[in-house]
Design an enzyme around this catalytic site. Sequence first.
Site, PDB file in Angstrom:
ATOM      1  N   GLU A 119     -86.458 -40.425  11.466  1.00 36.34           N
ATOM      2  CA  GLU A 119     -85.677 -41.580  11.907  1.00 36.34           C
ATOM      3  C   GLU A 119     -85.350 -42.333  10.631  1.00 36.34           C
ATOM      4  OE1 GLU A 119     -84.641 -44.647  12.120  1.00 36.34           O
ATOM      5  OE2 GLU A 119     -85.662 -45.621  13.809  1.00 36.34           O
ATOM      6  N   GLU A 162     -79.366 -45.144   4.401  1.00 37.98           N
ATOM      7  CA  GLU A 162     -80.743 -45.124   3.906  1.00 37.98           C
ATOM      8  C   GLU A 162     -81.110 -43.782   3.293  1.00 37.98           C
ATOM      9  OE1 GLU A 162     -83.276 -46.648   7.043  1.00 37.98           O
ATOM     10  OE2 GLU A 162     -82.368 -48.630   6.843  1.00 37.98           O
TER      11      GLU A 162
HETATM   12  N1  SAH Z   1     -90.675 -42.996  12.001  1.00 35.67           N
HETATM   13  C1  SAH Z   1     -90.982 -44.389  12.243  1.00 35.67           C
HETATM   14  C2  SAH Z   1     -90.472 -45.301  11.149  1.00 35.67           C
HETATM   15  C3  SAH Z   1     -89.004 -45.187  10.815  1.00 35.67           C
HETATM   16  S1  SAH Z   1     -88.498 -46.284   9.565  1.00 35.67           S
HETATM   17  C4  SAH Z   1     -90.447 -44.779  13.589  1.00 35.67           C
HETATM   18  O1  SAH Z   1     -89.544 -44.095  14.074  1.00 35.67           O
HETATM   19  O2  SAH Z   1     -90.888 -45.761  14.176  1.00 35.67           O
HETATM   20  C5  SAH Z   1     -88.178 -45.195   8.235  1.00 35.67           C
HETATM   21  C6  SAH Z   1     -89.365 -45.022   7.288  1.00 35.67           C
HETATM   22  O3  SAH Z   1     -89.067 -43.944   6.433  1.00 35.67           O
HETATM   23  C7  SAH Z   1     -89.642 -46.185   6.379  1.00 35.67           C
HETATM   24  O4  SAH Z   1     -90.993 -46.523   6.511  1.00 35.67           O
HETATM   25  C8  SAH Z   1     -89.337 -45.670   4.964  1.00 35.67           C
HETATM   26  O5  SAH Z   1     -90.239 -46.204   4.002  1.00 35.67           O
HETATM   27  C9  SAH Z   1     -89.531 -44.185   5.122  1.00 35.67           C
HETATM   28  N2  SAH Z   1     -88.731 -43.259   4.296  1.00 35.67           N
HETATM   29  C10 SAH Z   1     -87.381 -43.238   4.170  1.00 35.67           C
HETATM   30  N3  SAH Z   1     -86.970 -42.192   3.447  1.00 35.67           N
HETATM   31  C11 SAH Z   1     -88.082 -41.482   3.114  1.00 35.67           C
HETATM   32  C12 SAH Z   1     -88.300 -40.267   2.391  1.00 35.67           C
HETATM   33  N4  SAH Z   1     -87.280 -39.561   1.922  1.00 35.67           N
HETATM   34  N5  SAH Z   1     -89.572 -39.872   2.217  1.00 35.67           N
HETATM   35  C13 SAH Z   1     -90.612 -40.560   2.726  1.00 35.67           C
HETATM   36  N6  SAH Z   1     -90.460 -41.722   3.431  1.00 35.67           N
HETATM   37  C14 SAH Z   1     -89.203 -42.166   3.634  1.00 35.67           C
END
Ligand code: SAH
Length: 697
Positions: A144, A153
């Site tokens: 996500e 993002e």
């Molecule tokens: N999966 C959770 C949070 C989603 S928010 C949910 O659905 O509730 C997205 C998260 O991904 C954030 O905490 C951000 O720090 C992390 N993130 C984004 N890109 C990333 C990457 N390439 N590798 C590791 N973490 C990542």
Amino acid sequence: MKTFCGRANPTTGSMEWLEEGEDYDYHQEIARSRYADMLHDKDRNVKYYQGIRAAVSRVKERGEKAIVLDIGTGTGLLSMMAASAGADFCYAIEVFKPMANAAVKIVEKNGFSDKIKVINKHSTEVTVGPDGDMQCRANILVTELFDTELIGEGALPTYEHAHKYLVQEGCEAVPHRATVYVQLVESRRMWSWKKLFPIHVEAEDGEKILVPPSEMENCPGVPSVCDIQLNQMPSSDFSTLSDVVTMFSVDFSKPVQSASTYYRVQLEPVKSGKAQIVLSWWDIDMDPSGMINCTMAPYWVKPTSALQWRDHWMQCVYFLPREEPVLQGEKLYLTACRDEYSVWYNLQKAREGENKADEEEHKADVRVESPVCRCRAHLLWNRPRFGELNDQTRTRQYIKSLRKVLKTDSVCLCISDGSLLPVLAHYLGAKQVQCMQPSRIDLYHPPELWQAFFKANHLEDKIKIIEARPELLKPSHLEGKKVSVLVGEPFFMTSLLPWHNLYFWYARTAVSPHLASNVTVLPQSASLHMMIVEFQDLWRIRSPCGTCEGFDVQTMDDMIKNSLNFRESKEAEPHPLWEYPCKSLSDPLEVLTFDFTKTVPQHCLSTEGSVKLLRKGKSHGAVLWMEYHLAADISVSTGLMQLPDEKGNCEWNPHCKQAVYFFSSVIESEIQSDPTAVTYAINFDTKTGEIAMDFKL
Ligand code: SAH
């Protein structure tokens, strides 16, 4: 580790060195994060859970072990869903350390420690192999990583890498696919966020029209996404010129390419009009069949289905490089260009009797570089500020008040960033006009823009820009004269919260030696106003979740609470309330006044009292805003535009952010005959420029 961070205080303008522990940034990040909002997004959570269950079943039906890669696990939610759905093992990747730590705790508390391995790394650093972070490649990819623009993002490069190195060929992906939709519209309101419209001024010697320089006409603007709660935009504020069209989609179960590219669709306007804006949103299909769909479509697209409110995903407004008159039924090409992180749009007309070769030629025309502001106005004015400058009612208030105070021998000094008041003052007959743009001096001060602007309006030599901060003003800047009229909107780029524009008062104090003894200051005063409200939805972003789809995420709630309390006094936060409806529970109350005819006093300004709750509802917080009293009987409000109606519905200034102070506990006033009250104490520290507040319910 402690570091010293230098910053200009937004209210007092003085340079401050703050000692910040390395924890500071991450507390800010967590306190203002969207995690709570995501956990409250029922529609999203339910559909992810359904999609994950379906993916795990498909893999199991093939007789394979289900190995899940969850990139950006946050609280660990999606991995816990996968583990509950029967996945054999989950690798939960999270780059943000405090979140990865929280995920470990949450996973443990929910009893999944043996099934979920949390890895605190960026996904591109993750290794696979017997000694690696992952034993083997995964066959289910769950993420996500989307923002309102879908790719902002970094979802594309992350997927590209994951398919190359972290997952098996033919893996199941949840979501399976994302699709971006667009609709072409005409909207004076939204177009006013990108362009400056001509401003009409009735002067003594006839009507003057202030026009933008030609450089501004065709400027593509800035590339940053304009994401808004489109569901709060009334249908009377725009007119749709096309049907909803599918622009492009991304299949996440196949290798993904992140390199810059473009997509083109053919359109036929359903109505003639001025094509100005492309509205856009996306949906995600959680499974290949498309049966589990989560959509950001605005209210007029699927009027029958219930809308899920969310703030972490909204809708996008894209501004075409120039306005294009279009005719119903005519053939148009809309191009979406994208790089790794952003999208922008272009509209072209198909030429008469177009053939294949012409179409190829068209493709070659496609502009693939992202929009860059050439006129510099888009660096000086952000989108809400453009909207504010184009607000004719507001401009008329300033013209009316300037007319009251200006005389033919007036020596006028304007202190405000990127303000048109100096031009208005000149048109209205001031003899000498100078202006200062305090926040702009060192950073982006664009003299070329002003030169072009003055040239387009034959104002060269009529208005002088003083390139000094107020405390460094010298008599020579003013040609030895004293200022008889000091004006400000006031507006400063550095302001985040409404009262930060009180910097005008500090600047006024600094230039005091240069003011005539009978100086007129416009605005003459400002006041801070407050009202207790119940939010329709915004409360969710700061409200604890407890459990989410049956998983205990209280650790996350505690972490947010801890970050909010990191600074001794809780702070108010800025939100544009036209996007976030609320109901007033109290009357609006003027709580503090600031007299600009005098200098800033040495002592603090404080007030306390109680405000009665008049209506049934949940007191989520207090909203605060500033009003400026330009002249006798003429005020402008940066908050409430009029008194709330009998049901408590509010109309907010559409160009400004108001301050929201969320109460840490919510009270529910149920019985109208037994009115409750909220007591408040508000203190404006004139030395630090900070407002501290405390509320008791
Ligand atoms: N999966 C959770 C949070 C989603 S928010 C949910 O659905 O509730 C997205 C998260 O991904 C954030 O905490 C951000 O720090 C992390 N993130 C984004 N890109 C990333 C990457 N390439 N590798 C590791 N973490 C990542």
